[in-house]
Design an enzyme around this catalytic site. Structure first.
Site, PDB file in Angstrom:
ATOM      1  N   SER A  39      42.342  46.766  28.251  1.00 30.02           N
ATOM      2  CA  SER A  39      43.711  47.086  28.913  1.00 30.02           C
ATOM      3  C   SER A  39      44.128  46.073  29.697  1.00 30.02           C
ATOM      4  O   SER A  39      45.576  46.008  29.868  1.00 30.02           O
ATOM      5  CB  SER A  39      43.717  48.554  29.457  1.00 30.02           C
ATOM      6  OG  SER A  39      42.847  48.335  30.601  1.00 30.02           O
ATOM      7  N   ASP A  62      47.591  51.978  38.979  1.00 27.53           N
ATOM      8  CA  ASP A  62      47.431  53.432  38.750  1.00 27.53           C
ATOM      9  C   ASP A  62      46.025  53.834  39.060  1.00 27.53           C
ATOM     10  O   ASP A  62      45.624  54.833  38.852  1.00 27.53           O
ATOM     11  CB  ASP A  62      47.749  53.690  37.190  1.00 27.53           C
ATOM     12  CG  ASP A  62      46.884  52.822  36.311  1.00 27.53           C
ATOM     13  OD1 ASP A  62      46.008  52.359  36.910  1.00 27.53           O
ATOM     14  OD2 ASP A  62      47.068  52.904  35.154  1.00 27.53           O
ATOM     15  N   HIS A  75      44.340  50.248  36.831  1.00 26.77           N
ATOM     16  CA  HIS A  75      44.811  49.076  36.360  1.00 26.77           C
ATOM     17  C   HIS A  75      45.465  48.303  37.720  1.00 26.77           C
ATOM     18  O   HIS A  75      45.582  49.126  38.681  1.00 26.77           O
ATOM     19  CB  HIS A  75      45.665  49.114  35.135  1.00 26.77           C
ATOM     20  CG  HIS A  75      45.194  49.831  33.900  1.00 26.77           C
ATOM     21  ND1 HIS A  75      45.326  51.078  33.667  1.00 26.77           N
ATOM     22  CD2 HIS A  75      44.410  49.510  32.834  1.00 26.77           C
ATOM     23  CE1 HIS A  75      44.582  51.560  32.388  1.00 26.77           C
ATOM     24  NE2 HIS A  75      44.022  50.677  32.199  1.00 26.77           N
TER      25      HIS A  75
END
Length: 387
Positions: free
Chosen positions: A52, A347, A350
């Site tokens: 990610s 968050d 990330h």
């Protein structure tokens, strides 16, 4: 938290201090944008792999994210000028986006967006991706999904995608002239075995071996320029800090136990890279030292205008770290901070666009790559002049 020390400075030193103040740091950042012009034309294609921290939309296009994650992107318009439709798990750009900017290339499209123009490369990274296969996690009943549906896609999927792209794409890949970026890989594996009886040491060996398999695939296919990213100090993220006891802290103020895992992973990865450099001496293989770059920023947050190094920008509005694993960013009752540029974490899992920007600057214009990124550019320019 990191304590800042205040000193009484004589006038001469005070003037020197002003020369490295935040406004000057901004000028340095501005000046570094001029140095990026020297990279223009060095690479016309980039191919990326990872999780990610590198994915520019594959996971979203696969339908692999839980429904509440989609509302994360609704914050983008208010906190960044970057288009929210890009489906990154961030409030804006990632390191891979800043890499493309540095090379004066367009943003790298995700492989699964079949309508994209792949003439300048493609991104095969998948959010939630593991190095081990899906069958391994199913067989061992290891779920541990935070933001992803079902079981994860793996690095093997990314290798398969790239092989198909080579065979079926109408775009000329030119392996020997392209830049290959292998983003971080392994964090999702380590997260999934947490609390299980599976040996971390065994997993490290296997995870690094899978990264090496990808490298060998690229090199044996003609790839000549490869950047391999190490793991960040994951123990510094709100996710780790909120789930470990307060006595489990290292010199950075992060979870010592979580960071030990990534340290060992990075050491083994670097040892393997050294072997690859000997075996493929005609190639340029560099290590993007995510750990040291992250630490550089964390240990001197004011230099980078960071005010909240251990707190999530988007979260539940609760606790020391603004993070609750049962109330993740995007779920009902969560909200984003007004200025993400003052945060390291977006968050809790990330990073913010600002953090990615700082990391990119350390990777591409300072000394957080080994050998330096500039050396890779010089090698490429040397090859271009001999063509």
């Amino acid at each position: 938290m990191i304590n800042s020390k205040h000193f009484f400075l004589p006038l001469a030193l005070f003037v020197l201090f002003l020369s490295i103040s935040p406004s000057s740091a901004h000028n340095k950042s501005h000046n570094s944008s001029h140095s990026r012009k020297s990279y223009e034309g060095c690479f016309s294609k980039v191919y990326a792999f990872g999780d990610s921290y590198t994915d520019t939309g594959n996971c979203v296009l696969l339908g692999g994210l839980k429904s509440f994650v989609g509302s994360i992107f609704s914050h983008f318009g208010s906190v960044t000028n970057f288009k929210k439709s890009t489906n990154r798990q961030c409030d804006g750009r990632l390191v891979i986006d800043f890499l493309c900017e540095t090379l004066s290339l367009p943003n790298l499209p995700p492989y699964k967006d079949t309508s994209s123009d792949f003439s300048h490369g493609a991104n095969f990274a998948i959010s939630g991706s593991t190095s081990l296969s899906m069958d391994f996690f199913i067989g061992n009943k290891l779920g541990h999904n935070l933001m992803w549906k079902g079981m994860p896609q793996s690095l093997l999927t990314q290798i398969d995608w790239f092989t198909k792209f080579q065979q079926q794409s109408s775009y000329k890949i030119e392996m020997e002239k392209a830049l290959f970026w292998i983003g971080e890989m392994g964090l999702n594996d380590y997260a999934r075995i947490d609390g299980s009886s599976i040996s971390t040491q065994w997993l490290t060996q296997l995870t690094v071996a899978h990264v090496c398999k990808l490298m060998k695939t690229l090199l044996d296919s003609g790839g000549k320029y490869i950047v391999v990213q190490g793991l960040p100090p994951v123990g510094c993220l709100p996710l780790a800090l909120s789930s470990t006891p307060s006595y489990d802290r290292d010199e950075m103020g992060c979870s010592a136990s979580a960071n030990l895992v990534t340290k060992i992973h990075n050491e083994l990865l670097q040892a393997k890279l050294a072997e690859f450099r000997m075996q493929y001496s005609h190639c340029t293989i560099i290590y993007a030292d995510y750990w040291s770059a992250y630490k550089t920023i964390l240990m001197n947050p004011k230099k980078y205008q960071i005010e909240e190094p251990f707190k999530a920008c988007c979260g539940c509005g609760c606790g020391e770290h603004n993070f609750n694993v049962h109330s993740l960013c995007g779920s009902p009752g969560t909200f984003a901070c007004k200025d993400p540029s003052k945060y390291i974490s977006w968050d809790g899992v990330h990073l913010t666009e600002a953090m990615h920007r700082h990391l990119a600057n350390l990777f591409f214009h300072q000394e957080s790559c080994q050998p330096s990124f500039d050396q890779l550019i010089r090698s490429k320019k040397g090859d271009q002049s001999s063509d």
